[in-house]
Write an enzyme that holds these catalytic residues in place. Structure first.
Site, PDB file in Angstrom:
ATOM      1  N   ASP A 149       0.813  -1.211   0.000  1.00 30.09           N
ATOM      2  CA  ASP A 149       0.000   0.000   0.000  1.00 30.09           C
ATOM      3  C   ASP A 149       0.852   1.270   0.000  1.00 30.09           C
ATOM      4  O   ASP A 149       2.072   1.216   0.158  1.00 30.09           O
ATOM      5  CB  ASP A 149      -0.991  -0.004   1.183  1.00 30.09           C
ATOM      6  CG  ASP A 149      -0.351  -0.418   2.506  1.00 30.09           C
ATOM      7  OD1 ASP A 149       0.887  -0.327   2.627  1.00 30.09           O
ATOM      8  OD2 ASP A 149      -1.092  -0.815   3.419  1.00 30.09           O
TER       9      ASP A 149
ATOM     10  N   ASN B  78      -8.138  -2.388  13.761  1.00 33.85           N
ATOM     11  CA  ASN B  78      -9.511  -2.667  13.344  1.00 33.85           C
ATOM     12  C   ASN B  78      -9.580  -3.899  12.434  1.00 33.85           C
ATOM     13  O   ASN B  78     -10.585  -4.128  11.779  1.00 33.85           O
ATOM     14  CB  ASN B  78     -10.094  -1.453  12.613  1.00 33.85           C
ATOM     15  CG  ASN B  78      -9.302  -1.090  11.376  1.00 33.85           C
ATOM     16  OD1 ASN B  78      -8.358  -1.791  11.008  1.00 33.85           O
ATOM     17  ND2 ASN B  78      -9.670  -0.006  10.726  1.00 33.85           N
TER      18      ASN B  78
ATOM     19  N   HIS C  58      -7.738  -4.451   9.721  1.00 37.69           N
ATOM     20  CA  HIS C  58      -7.449  -4.243   8.296  1.00 37.69           C
ATOM     21  C   HIS C  58      -6.167  -4.971   7.883  1.00 37.69           C
ATOM     22  O   HIS C  58      -5.293  -5.239   8.702  1.00 37.69           O
ATOM     23  CB  HIS C  58      -7.390  -2.756   7.922  1.00 37.69           C
ATOM     24  CG  HIS C  58      -6.171  -2.012   8.340  1.00 37.69           C
ATOM     25  ND1 HIS C  58      -6.173  -0.659   8.591  1.00 37.69           N
ATOM     26  CD2 HIS C  58      -4.889  -2.397   8.540  1.00 37.69           C
ATOM     27  CE1 HIS C  58      -4.970  -0.268   8.912  1.00 37.69           C
ATOM     28  NE2 HIS C  58      -4.168  -1.292   8.899  1.00 37.69           N
TER      29      HIS C  58
ATOM     30  N   GLU D  18      -9.949  -1.812   4.472  1.00 34.55           N
ATOM     31  CA  GLU D  18     -10.563  -1.449   5.748  1.00 34.55           C
ATOM     32  C   GLU D  18     -11.878  -2.202   5.966  1.00 34.55           C
ATOM     33  O   GLU D  18     -12.503  -2.649   4.995  1.00 34.55           O
ATOM     34  CB  GLU D  18     -10.845   0.061   5.747  1.00 34.55           C
ATOM     35  CG  GLU D  18      -9.611   0.925   5.604  1.00 34.55           C
ATOM     36  CD  GLU D  18      -8.799   1.037   6.907  1.00 34.55           C
ATOM     37  OE1 GLU D  18      -8.892   0.145   7.771  1.00 34.55           O
ATOM     38  OE2 GLU D  18      -8.074   2.034   7.049  1.00 34.55           O
TER      39      GLU D  18
HETATM   40  C1  GLP Z   1      -0.869   0.402   8.451  1.00 34.22           C
HETATM   41  C2  GLP Z   1      -0.574  -0.256   7.095  1.00 34.22           C
HETATM   42  C3  GLP Z   1      -0.747  -1.742   7.169  1.00 34.22           C
HETATM   43  C4  GLP Z   1      -0.149  -2.210   8.463  1.00 34.22           C
HETATM   44  C5  GLP Z   1      -1.041  -1.768   9.589  1.00 34.22           C
HETATM   45  C6  GLP Z   1      -0.489  -2.005  10.977  1.00 34.22           C
HETATM   46  O1  GLP Z   1      -1.696   1.481   8.351  1.00 34.22           O
HETATM   47  N1  GLP Z   1      -1.326   0.237   6.004  1.00 34.22           N
HETATM   48  O2  GLP Z   1      -0.192  -2.355   6.027  1.00 34.22           O
HETATM   49  O3  GLP Z   1      -0.045  -3.609   8.481  1.00 34.22           O
HETATM   50  O4  GLP Z   1      -1.463  -0.434   9.420  1.00 34.22           O
HETATM   51  O5  GLP Z   1       0.486  -1.087  11.307  1.00 34.22           O
HETATM   52  P1  GLP Z   1       1.505  -1.255  12.502  1.00 34.22           P
HETATM   53  O6  GLP Z   1       2.375  -2.409  12.150  1.00 34.22           O
HETATM   54  O7  GLP Z   1       2.274   0.016  12.561  1.00 34.22           O
HETATM   55  O8  GLP Z   1       0.703  -1.520  13.712  1.00 34.22           O
END
Ligand code: GLP
Length: 266
Positions: free
Chosen positions: A83, A154, A156, A161
């Site tokens: 992403d 959440n 995702h 989402e």
């Molecule tokens: C982000 C990314 C995801 C990631 C998730 C968790 O916003 N878009 O690809 O896996 O949220 O993030 P973190 O590892 O910082 O908790």
């Protein structure tokens, strides 16, 4: 070198539980190195789907260390990131382009035309075309050998989402421009000087379809903030309201690498 505390199988795949993020990340890096070696041996290349966020930072650090020890090479590796914010410049330090350069691409020997991150500068009228092209590049390389994932608070995956779509429709979504969920905006604010108002409201994301099509899925979750989403993804219903629950459809090829805290109180 294993510090594995325990493992168990869940509806969403095997779960490996480590005492802390560091030992879990060593295991994840070792598995990525192994997947690269296996895919290069089997078909002359390895195609990786890569994730960003806080969780994979120690994984990339361990992968870079393995590279420096000569235990993994990236000459025959192509990468496709999950992403990217939209819009954003690759030169912006908050971009996932910058993140990947900082944590991996700038630290290993990999050709620039083999590292692909969705482009947050594409004019809006051409976004669908750019996303379809990204999916077609992955397909032209024979699909993803391994998809590395984190999980949002959440539930995702990537920037897919929670939403109210019927689950089959959600599972079939391709790479596309998506709206960020309020929880994601709140969590992403830490990368934008703690200012939710500075977080882009939209992002480009690999769709559930190409993610679920990967030959191996490795999903990481560390810390108590993820426990609720992890538990629901492992044992709850398969629903677009919790995108990671779709991994239950590909449980035979999915491994969760978590720390104790990410499972919450037993
Ligand atoms: C982000 C990314 C995801 C990631 C998730 C968790 O916003 N878009 O690809 O896996 O949220 O993030 P973190 O590892 O910082 O908790």
């Amino acid at each position: 070198m294993t510090e594995l505390l325990r493992k168990f199988s869940s509806r969403a795949g095997n779960v490996l539980v480590y005492p802390d993020p560091e030992t879990a990340s060593q295991e994840a890096a070792a598995r990525i190195a192994e997947a690269i070696a296996d895919s290069v041996a089997a078909r002359g290349r390895a195609v990786l789907g890569l994730a960003t966020g806080g969780t994979p930072v120690p994984v990339y650090r361990n992968l870079v260390a393995l590279h420096r020890l000569g235990r993994v090479a990236f000459d025959d590796v192509s990468t496709y990131n999950l992403d990217e914010y939209y819009p954003i410049s690759p030169a912006d330090p908050q971009s996932y382009h910058a993140y990947m350069h900082e944590h991996l691409f700038g630290k290993v020997r990999i050709a620039a035309n083999r590292t692909h991150v969705l482009d947050g500068t594409v004019p809006e009228a051409f976004v669908d075309e750019a996303c379809a092209r990204f999916d077609s590049w992955i397909a032209a390389e024979g699909g993803l050998d391994l998809q590395l994932l984190g999980i949002g608070r959440n539930g995702h995956i990537g920037f897919n989402e929670p939403c109210g779509l019927p689950v089959d429709e959600f599972a079939a979504l391709p790479t596309r421009l998506a709206e960020l969920h309020p929880v994601t905006i709140e969590d992403s604010a830490r990368d934008f000087e703690g200012r939710p108002d500075r977080v882009p409201r939209r992002a480009l994301t690999l769709g559930p379809a190409p993610i679920l099509a990967a030959r191996v899925v490795l999903i990481l979750a560390f810390g108590p903030r993820k426990a609720q989403a992890v538990r629901a993804a492992l044992d709850g219903p398969v629903t677009a309201e919790l995108p990671a629950s779709l991994l239950q459809r590909v449980s035979e090829k999915t491994t969760w690498i978590v720390d104790e805290a990410a499972l919450g109180a037993a």
